[in-house]
Design a protein around this motif. Sequence first.
Motif, PDB file in Angstrom:
ATOM      1  N   LEU A 114       0.830  -1.206   0.000  1.00 19.94           N
ATOM      2  CA  LEU A 114       0.000   0.000   0.000  1.00 19.94           C
ATOM      3  C   LEU A 114       0.860   1.251   0.000  1.00 19.94           C
ATOM      4  CD1 LEU A 114      -2.556   1.707   0.371  1.00 19.94           C
ATOM      5  CD2 LEU A 114      -2.414   1.219   2.823  1.00 19.94           C
ATOM      6  N   TYR A 115       1.850   1.291   0.901  1.00 28.83           N
ATOM      7  CA  TYR A 115       2.665   2.495   1.012  1.00 28.83           C
ATOM      8  C   TYR A 115       3.554   2.685  -0.205  1.00 28.83           C
ATOM      9  CZ  TYR A 115       0.796   2.191   5.657  1.00 28.83           C
ATOM     10  OH  TYR A 115      -0.072   2.096   6.709  1.00 28.83           O
ATOM     11  N   GLN A 116       3.973   1.579  -0.821  1.00 27.47           N
ATOM     12  CA  GLN A 116       4.759   1.715  -2.054  1.00 27.47           C
ATOM     13  C   GLN A 116       3.889   2.219  -3.192  1.00 27.47           C
ATOM     14  OE1 GLN A 116       8.227   1.284  -2.242  1.00 27.47           O
ATOM     15  NE2 GLN A 116       7.735   2.445  -4.090  1.00 27.47           N
ATOM     16  N   VAL A 117       2.627   1.789  -3.229  1.00 21.40           N
ATOM     17  CA  VAL A 117       1.699   2.303  -4.242  1.00 21.40           C
ATOM     18  C   VAL A 117       1.518   3.805  -4.068  1.00 21.40           C
ATOM     19  CG1 VAL A 117      -0.745   2.333  -4.923  1.00 21.40           C
ATOM     20  CG2 VAL A 117       0.474   0.160  -4.731  1.00 21.40           C
ATOM     21  N   VAL A 118       1.407   4.272  -2.806  1.00 21.48           N
ATOM     22  CA  VAL A 118       1.306   5.711  -2.554  1.00 21.48           C
ATOM     23  C   VAL A 118       2.546   6.415  -3.101  1.00 21.48           C
ATOM     24  CG1 VAL A 118       1.282   7.484  -0.753  1.00 21.48           C
ATOM     25  CG2 VAL A 118      -0.200   5.492  -0.549  1.00 21.48           C
ATOM     26  N   ALA A 122       2.536   9.047  -6.184  1.00 19.39           N
ATOM     27  CA  ALA A 122       3.028  10.404  -5.945  1.00 19.39           C
ATOM     28  C   ALA A 122       4.085  10.781  -6.974  1.00 19.39           C
ATOM     29  CB  ALA A 122       3.590  10.521  -4.535  1.00 19.39           C
ATOM     30  N   GLU A 123       4.969   9.844  -7.273  1.00 19.49           N
ATOM     31  CA  GLU A 123       5.989  10.118  -8.283  1.00 19.49           C
ATOM     32  C   GLU A 123       5.361  10.285  -9.659  1.00 19.49           C
ATOM     33  OE1 GLU A 123      10.170   8.217  -9.985  1.00 19.49           O
ATOM     34  OE2 GLU A 123       9.088   7.206  -8.359  1.00 19.49           O
ATOM     35  N   LYS A 124       4.389   9.435  -9.952  1.00 22.65           N
ATOM     36  CA  LYS A 124       3.697   9.503 -11.247  1.00 22.65           C
ATOM     37  C   LYS A 124       2.969  10.836 -11.420  1.00 22.65           C
ATOM     38  CE  LYS A 124       0.064   7.096 -13.855  1.00 22.65           C
ATOM     39  NZ  LYS A 124      -0.900   5.965 -13.816  1.00 22.65           N
ATOM     40  N   GLU A 125       2.383  11.355 -10.341  1.00 20.04           N
ATOM     41  CA  GLU A 125       1.594  12.585 -10.408  1.00 20.04           C
ATOM     42  C   GLU A 125       2.440  13.836 -10.144  1.00 20.04           C
ATOM     43  OE1 GLU A 125      -1.342  12.668 -11.432  1.00 20.04           O
ATOM     44  OE2 GLU A 125      -2.265  10.708 -11.067  1.00 20.04           O
ATOM     45  N   GLY A 126       3.742  13.654  -9.918  1.00 20.42           N
ATOM     46  CA  GLY A 126       4.597  14.812  -9.643  1.00 20.42           C
ATOM     47  C   GLY A 126       4.332  15.429  -8.285  1.00 20.42           C
ATOM     48  N   CYS A 127       3.988  14.599  -7.314  1.00 22.02           N
ATOM     49  CA  CYS A 127       3.644  15.085  -5.964  1.00 22.02           C
ATOM     50  C   CYS A 127       4.734  14.737  -4.961  1.00 22.02           C
ATOM     51  CB  CYS A 127       2.319  14.474  -5.512  1.00 22.02           C
ATOM     52  SG  CYS A 127       0.928  14.848  -6.562  1.00 22.02           S
ATOM     53  N   ASN A 128       5.978  14.874  -5.354  1.00 21.06           N
ATOM     54  CA  ASN A 128       7.082  14.488  -4.493  1.00 21.06           C
ATOM     55  C   ASN A 128       7.252  15.456  -3.320  1.00 21.06           C
ATOM     56  OD1 ASN A 128       7.821  12.194  -6.092  1.00 21.06           O
ATOM     57  ND2 ASN A 128       8.692  13.607  -7.580  1.00 21.06           N
ATOM     58  N   ILE A 129       8.070  15.060  -2.364  1.00 23.80           N
ATOM     59  CA  ILE A 129       8.328  15.871  -1.173  1.00 23.80           C
ATOM     60  C   ILE A 129       9.008  17.174  -1.567  1.00 23.80           C
ATOM     61  CG2 ILE A 129       9.521  15.943   1.044  1.00 23.80           C
ATOM     62  CD1 ILE A 129       7.295  13.899   0.994  1.00 23.80           C
ATOM     63  N   ILE A 174       5.742   8.956   3.963  1.00 26.58           N
ATOM     64  CA  ILE A 174       4.525   8.395   3.369  1.00 26.58           C
ATOM     65  C   ILE A 174       3.284   9.240   3.653  1.00 26.58           C
ATOM     66  CG2 ILE A 174       3.079   6.352   3.180  1.00 26.58           C
ATOM     67  CD1 ILE A 174       5.902   6.043   2.063  1.00 26.58           C
ATOM     68  N   PRO A 175       3.008   9.641   4.922  1.00 28.03           N
ATOM     69  CA  PRO A 175       1.819  10.472   5.144  1.00 28.03           C
ATOM     70  C   PRO A 175       1.868  11.785   4.372  1.00 28.03           C
ATOM     71  CG  PRO A 175       2.627   9.581   7.229  1.00 28.03           C
ATOM     72  CD  PRO A 175       3.676   9.295   6.206  1.00 28.03           C
ATOM     73  N   THR A 176       3.058  12.357   4.215  1.00 28.57           N
ATOM     74  CA  THR A 176       3.178  13.615   3.463  1.00 28.57           C
ATOM     75  C   THR A 176       2.872  13.390   1.989  1.00 28.57           C
ATOM     76  OG1 THR A 176       4.853  14.389   5.024  1.00 28.57           O
ATOM     77  CG2 THR A 176       4.710  15.538   2.915  1.00 28.57           C
ATOM     78  N   LEU A 177       3.389  12.301   1.426  1.00 24.51           N
ATOM     79  CA  LEU A 177       3.076  11.977   0.030  1.00 24.51           C
ATOM     80  C   LEU A 177       1.585  11.743  -0.154  1.00 24.51           C
ATOM     81  CD1 LEU A 177       6.032   9.554  -0.811  1.00 24.51           C
ATOM     82  CD2 LEU A 177       5.724  11.892  -1.650  1.00 24.51           C
ATOM     83  N   HIS A 178       0.976  11.121   0.839  1.00 24.64           N
ATOM     84  CA  HIS A 178      -0.476  10.887   0.806  1.00 24.64           C
ATOM     85  C   HIS A 178      -1.227  12.213   0.767  1.00 24.64           C
ATOM     86  CE1 HIS A 178      -4.421   9.578   2.481  1.00 24.64           C
ATOM     87  NE2 HIS A 178      -4.167   8.491   1.797  1.00 24.64           N
ATOM     88  N   GLU A 179      -0.799  13.167   1.598  1.00 25.19           N
ATOM     89  CA  GLU A 179      -1.427  14.490   1.607  1.00 25.19           C
ATOM     90  C   GLU A 179      -1.220  15.199   0.276  1.00 25.19           C
ATOM     91  OE1 GLU A 179       0.188  16.601   4.900  1.00 25.19           O
ATOM     92  OE2 GLU A 179      -0.555  15.178   6.392  1.00 25.19           O
TER      93      GLU A 179
END
Length: 397
Positions: A114-118, A122-129, A174-179
Amino acid sequence: MKRSVPVIGMALVSILAFWGFSRLDEAMEQPVGFDPGTVPDPVEYVLGIPRDTVLFTVDGAPVEAEEYLYWTGYSAEMLQFYQFGGGAIDWSMEVGGTSLEESLKESGLNAAKLYQVVENQAEKEGCNITAQQQADHQKQIRQAEEELGGKVSFEKWLLQVGLTREGYEEIIKIPTLHENLQKKYAKDLEAEQGALEDSEVQAYIETKDLLRAKHILVYTRDPMTMQPIPEEEKAAKKERAEELLAEIRASQEPIKTFDALMKENSEDPGLATNPEGYTFTAGEMLAPFEAGTRALEYGEISDLVESDFGYHIILRLDPATEELKNAIREVQAKEYMDTRLQKALESAVVETTEAYRSLDLPLYLEGLNALRGEIAAQDAAAMMEQMPQPSPVPTQE
């Protein structure tokens, strides 16, 4: 007076809700004792394989031993606590026709997946830290160090859950990438559906049976004991409530007068946190308050309504506020995101390695407990050395 209603949705495990939480207080009191620098890699120390050993991939992205064993250990320790009362795990048990070990391994795999999918999404959508988020994470680590009594105690605590500082930093991302993903998907939803229509808001209100109201409460309980006040005092309270209602009825601007009198006279302990009133549904408020609200039109003010807590003067309000609209959009965005993540999770390809298939979970957990014992023993010995020694008792000649 209002019951709390939990928000339901996809929840990521809080990083500060680590398995090993029961040792936090101990960690805060630990002396120097054990040197965490002697165990640079707790996975290798306990299990004999480096922490960055790839156990499986999720759509090609590697999941390493340190991360996987953290989530698997979390599941095992929860099982140990709830199923075995904190005692030894009975590895001879079967769960759903499979061994307990295989069941726990699969549970850990699903969590890590699950967390790897997140991360992948995130990488796919350009939502990195972002740089700011990285700085926030470092601040979070410094705060954790302070709470646990310093850097050494923090690092010993990490060892007790099988993590290095680097592994910890990876997990708290992980929680930050989720946000970040949630914000991205909220924008996607807005672009697809546009702003909320009034009809959508009204439909939501009707579906959820939402009510909204302010009130002036004249309390008829002792605030210290919560027991009803004597009848003569209650009569005086009712008279005061009637005076307030009469002032509102006589006003040329009753709603403005209501608000002013509410601020000056209401004895509702929730007023400070709910100055714009309560939004609620069936069963969340006291029955007389709910019934009194339902009997009004929007903008209408009630006569006195008596409940077990006192006398209420209720102003019914339209629940279609900007706050509600934002909440509706937030729920929709979360559902939209969960749907997309669920699809990604269902389609994710997991390929395990020989290291995963040969992994001995009981051996790892036993070794980790042994490491905890080493830490505790060396800290206890250091504490004994630091204690003042009693003076020798003189002997008589």
